[in-house]
Design a protein around this motif. Structure first.
Motif, PDB file in Angstrom:
ATOM      1  N   LEU A  53       0.865  -1.179   0.000  1.00  9.52           N
ATOM      2  CA  LEU A  53       0.000   0.000   0.000  1.00  9.52           C
ATOM      3  C   LEU A  53       0.898   1.223   0.000  1.00  9.52           C
ATOM      4  CD1 LEU A  53      -3.125   0.519   2.253  1.00  9.52           C
ATOM      5  CD2 LEU A  53      -1.570   2.377   1.721  1.00  9.52           C
ATOM      6  N   ASP A  54       0.820   2.016  -1.055  1.00  5.28           N
ATOM      7  CA  ASP A  54       1.695   3.178  -1.167  1.00  5.28           C
ATOM      8  C   ASP A  54       0.918   4.376  -1.688  1.00  5.28           C
ATOM      9  OD1 ASP A  54       1.372   2.723  -3.870  1.00  5.28           O
ATOM     10  OD2 ASP A  54       3.286   1.671  -4.078  1.00  5.28           O
ATOM     11  N   THR A 102      -2.405   9.687   2.856  1.00  6.02           N
ATOM     12  CA  THR A 102      -1.682   8.509   2.373  1.00  6.02           C
ATOM     13  C   THR A 102      -1.026   8.797   1.028  1.00  6.02           C
ATOM     14  OG1 THR A 102      -3.259   7.058   3.510  1.00  6.02           O
ATOM     15  CG2 THR A 102      -1.894   6.060   1.814  1.00  6.02           C
ATOM     16  N   LYS A 145      -1.810   4.707   6.755  1.00  3.34           N
ATOM     17  CA  LYS A 145      -2.168   3.567   5.908  1.00  3.34           C
ATOM     18  C   LYS A 145      -3.148   2.628   6.610  1.00  3.34           C
ATOM     19  CE  LYS A 145       2.175   3.520   3.271  1.00  3.34           C
ATOM     20  NZ  LYS A 145       3.325   2.686   2.859  1.00  3.34           N
ATOM     21  N   THR A 204       6.912   6.187   1.086  1.00  2.00           N
ATOM     22  CA  THR A 204       7.128   5.542   2.375  1.00  2.00           C
ATOM     23  C   THR A 204       8.297   6.167   3.110  1.00  2.00           C
ATOM     24  OG1 THR A 204       6.276   3.488   1.453  1.00  2.00           O
ATOM     25  CG2 THR A 204       7.508   3.327   3.510  1.00  2.00           C
ATOM     26  N   VAL A 262       1.532  -3.201   5.896  1.00  2.00           N
ATOM     27  CA  VAL A 262       1.202  -1.954   5.199  1.00  2.00           C
ATOM     28  C   VAL A 262       1.323  -0.739   6.117  1.00  2.00           C
ATOM     29  CG1 VAL A 262      -0.336  -3.091   3.574  1.00  2.00           C
ATOM     30  CG2 VAL A 262      -1.278  -2.203   5.711  1.00  2.00           C
TER      31      VAL A 262
END
Length: 661
Positions: A200-201, A266, A273, A660, A337
């Motif tokens: 999840l980015d 996010t 996240k 991230t 995540v």
């Protein structure tokens, strides 16, 4: 034959949904591109077969085929054709078919417009949507089949569609509301796919944001239209009554609003996240909860569809499976995540987190007030009623805090902000809000400190957005050049915030300055309300396509100048004999004049005196104008061109790593 074709189409749709749930998911884990690619044609096929079933049911209604049990209970031969079409979703079975059609439509939209997604992610998203579709296919086929026959003894004539539903609002309200409800299943599917893949980015958030914004916009419109429909149709002049079914639509909207803001963080900073995943799960789960409340029979409401405990048990079990498995998966995969970063308490992240917490607290309050009476009844604690005083006690101060934080946070920067710059940025919006709040009640002729405070809150949100837009154009060569520098999503955000400000002003002003009078009026009588003179000219008979009505004739004037002629009705429907009140409203930008005809005080003499409700509704239309602006803001945000860019897999990885970090 046509009903059997519709039933057969639903059966084929169920088989395709099972294939959609299994094949692409299996392909994503076995690295088989053909299996993963099968998700798109399967999703499109499901939509086609559900559309066939929907067309078959619509045909049965238009042809007044009373051999179909659902048609016989929700239509008759004298019902106007346009209401025969809306009667398709006027009862439980047809409304579930509409839900299924929209659910299949969302899955087909992901298949068509999600081609830029990585194949593995697309396969898992479509498979999750396939699992959701299976649940609703089973529900409609085994508990709510709209194609059941009345054979061998069909009735000669059908029952009537509920008179409350014989209104243009019925054409648009349920489809818009369901588009919002069901649309959150896409965000839910993306969340589950992210948990399954452990990835999840920022780009994932960029993919999810437009789908969530579209669903949120539709739900906003659906709630607003439902509120407006209740306002003019039910004859009592209100716009929100904290009815359990009204609350059922408000709860996913609140969580969906929090989800939109969490997705922004996010995407921009790679943060929140786990919070974003939870909000996506709860937004769709609350949509399912709303379905349970409406269709289980556990509540009594003018909005409720069904009272079959079997149907309620099925939905409750489905809800338990969705929430239980989703939270179990979250508990197992959340560390994969999660994200860690440092930001100041003066940063935009902090203000967005604060707003999210408040939105969830409001949702929790609404959920508690809605479900506690049901729990008390189930536990034999006695009958408990939770009404507006409870909801307003918590909702009003939390909403005030939400608006204050919104106006403060919109001027903050990511990561950190300087106090001196923040104080400078807040100064002009604060002064403008204070001046407008102190002067506006003077213009209305009745100084009320509650209005002063409410106006300040609404104008504060509005002024903060305008000030931020101006600040972004300050150093440009021209004002319009500065405007061009900002993305569509930026303007969509501010238009939505301005819409909230307009709605808040509408709520405050109509609550403080509206006037209502219940009185007895006979032909020739006059009465004054809020400076408007109402003259009752008596009763006449009116004939509709499937009803007869007593129609009042009222002339409204102000200072001797004619304002409007209003014709409120008391209708008697020919088929079922139901009696309904149809209010008459003269709408303006700053006020509504609202008249509802009550009962004849001497039933033997309809030309005698009648009970009458006269209302002056200050600024009430601003509530729905604000909702339209909010939905418009969501649509403009979706139009941002960066959501339409195709990104290669390598770009996804690189951007994700940067976000991230």
């Amino acid at each position: 034959m046509i009903p059997e074709l519709g039933h057969f189409a639903l059966s084929i749709g169920l088989l395709l949904a099972i294939a959609l749930a299994v094949v692409p998911m299996a392909g994503s884990y076995s690295s088989r591109p053909v299996w993963m690619a099968a998700g798109r044609p399967l999703a499109l096929g499901i939509f086609v077969f559900v559309l066939i079933a929907f067309a078959c049911l619509t045909t049965a209604f238009v042809q007044s085929d009373f051999t179909v049990n659902y048609v016989a209970h929700n239509s008759n031969s004298i019902l106007p054709v346009y209401y025969k079409v809306t009667a398709v979703w006027g009862g439980h079975e047809g409304s579930i078919l509409l839900w299924l059609l929209i659910q299949a439509g969302w899955a087909a939209a992901v298949a068509l417009f999600g081609r830029q997604l990585p194949e593995e992610l697309s396969a898992r998203v479509l498979s999750v949507l396939g699992f959701v579709l299976i649940g609703f296919f089973l529900f409609i086929l085994f508990t709510s089949n709209p194609f059941d026959r009345t054979l061998p003894f069909p009735p000669m004539e059908g029952s009537d569609l509920n008179p409350l539903l014989q209104d243009p609002g019925m054409i648009f309200h349920p489809p818009l509301l369901y588009m919002g409800y069901v649309g959150f299943s896409v965000a839910f599917a993306f969340a589950i796919a992210a948990l399954l893949g452990g990835h999840l980015d920022a780009v994932w958030a960029r993919w999810v944001r437009p789908w969530t914004a579209v669903a949120w916009g539709f739900l906003t419109l659906g709630i607003a239209l439902g509120s407006w429909w209740a306002y003019y149709e039910l004859g009592w002049g209100g716009w929100w009554f904290w009815d359990p079914v009204e609350n059922a639509s408000l709860m996913p909207w609140l969580v969906g609003t929090a989800l939109l803001h969490s997705l922004a963080v996010t995407e921009k900073r790679g943060l929140f996240k786990s919070w974003t995943i939870l909000l996506a799960i709860f937004a769709f789960s609350l949509s399912l909860l709303g379905t349970f409340l409406v269709r289980s029979g556990v509540i009594t409401s003018v909005h409720a569809f069904a009272t079959d405990p079997l149907r309620g048990s099925f939905i409750l079990s489905f809800l338990a499976v969705v929430i239980g498995l989703s939270l179990l998966l979250f508990a197992i995969r959340a560390p994969a995540v999660s994200a860690r970063s440092v930001f100041s308490f003066r940063s935009l992240e902090t203000f967005l987190l604060g707003n999210n917490i408040i939105l969830v607290l409001i949702m929790g309050m609404v959920l508690t007030g809605t479900l506690y009476p049901l729990l008390a009844d189930a536990m034999n604690w006695g009958k408990i009623s939770v009404g507006p005083p409870f909801f307003n006690l918590f909702f009003v101060p939390l909403t005030v805090l939400l608006c204050l934080l919104l106006g403060i946070g919109v001027r903050a920067n990511w990561k950190d902000s300087r106090w001196d710059k923040l104080l400078t940025a807040w100064r002009l919006p604060f002064l403008a809000s204070l001046i407008v709040a102190l002067l506006w009640p003077l213009a209305l002729g009745d100084y009320h400190w509650g209005a002063v405070f409410g106006i300040f809150i609404g104008v504060w949100v509005f002024a903060s957005s305008i000030a931020d837009i101006i600040s972004k154009t300050r150093n440009a060569s021209s004002f319009f050049a500065g405007l061009k520098r900002q993305r569509a999503s930026y303007y969509g955000m501010h238009i939505a915030h301005i819409g909230l400000a307009v709605a808040v002003l509408g709520v405050v002003l109509t609550t403080v300055y509206s006037v209502e009078e219940d009185l007895r009026m006979g032909a020739g009588d006059s009465y004054q309300v809020a400076g408007y003179d109402f003259k009752f000219d008596g009763i006449r008979m009116a004939q509709g396509p499937n009803y007869r009505a007593f129609e009042g004739v009222l002339h409204v004037s102000k200072n001797g100048d004619s304002v409007a002629e209003l014709y409120p009705q008391k209708r008697n429907y020919l088929s079922g004999g139901n009696t309904m009140t149809e209010a008459a409203i003269d709408t303006g930008l700053f006020r509504d004049i609202y008249v509802a005809l009550g009962e004849p005080l001497d039933r033997s003499n309809p030309n005698g005196d009648w009970a009458m409700r006269l209302q002056y509704k200050a600024f009430v239309v601003w509530i729905w104008l604000g909702a339209l602006l909010m939905a418009l803001g969501g649509a403009i945000a979706v139009a941002d061109k960066r959501y339409r860019k195709v990104k290669a897999a390598r770009s996804v990885e690189v951007i994700g790593n940067v976000a991230t970090a």
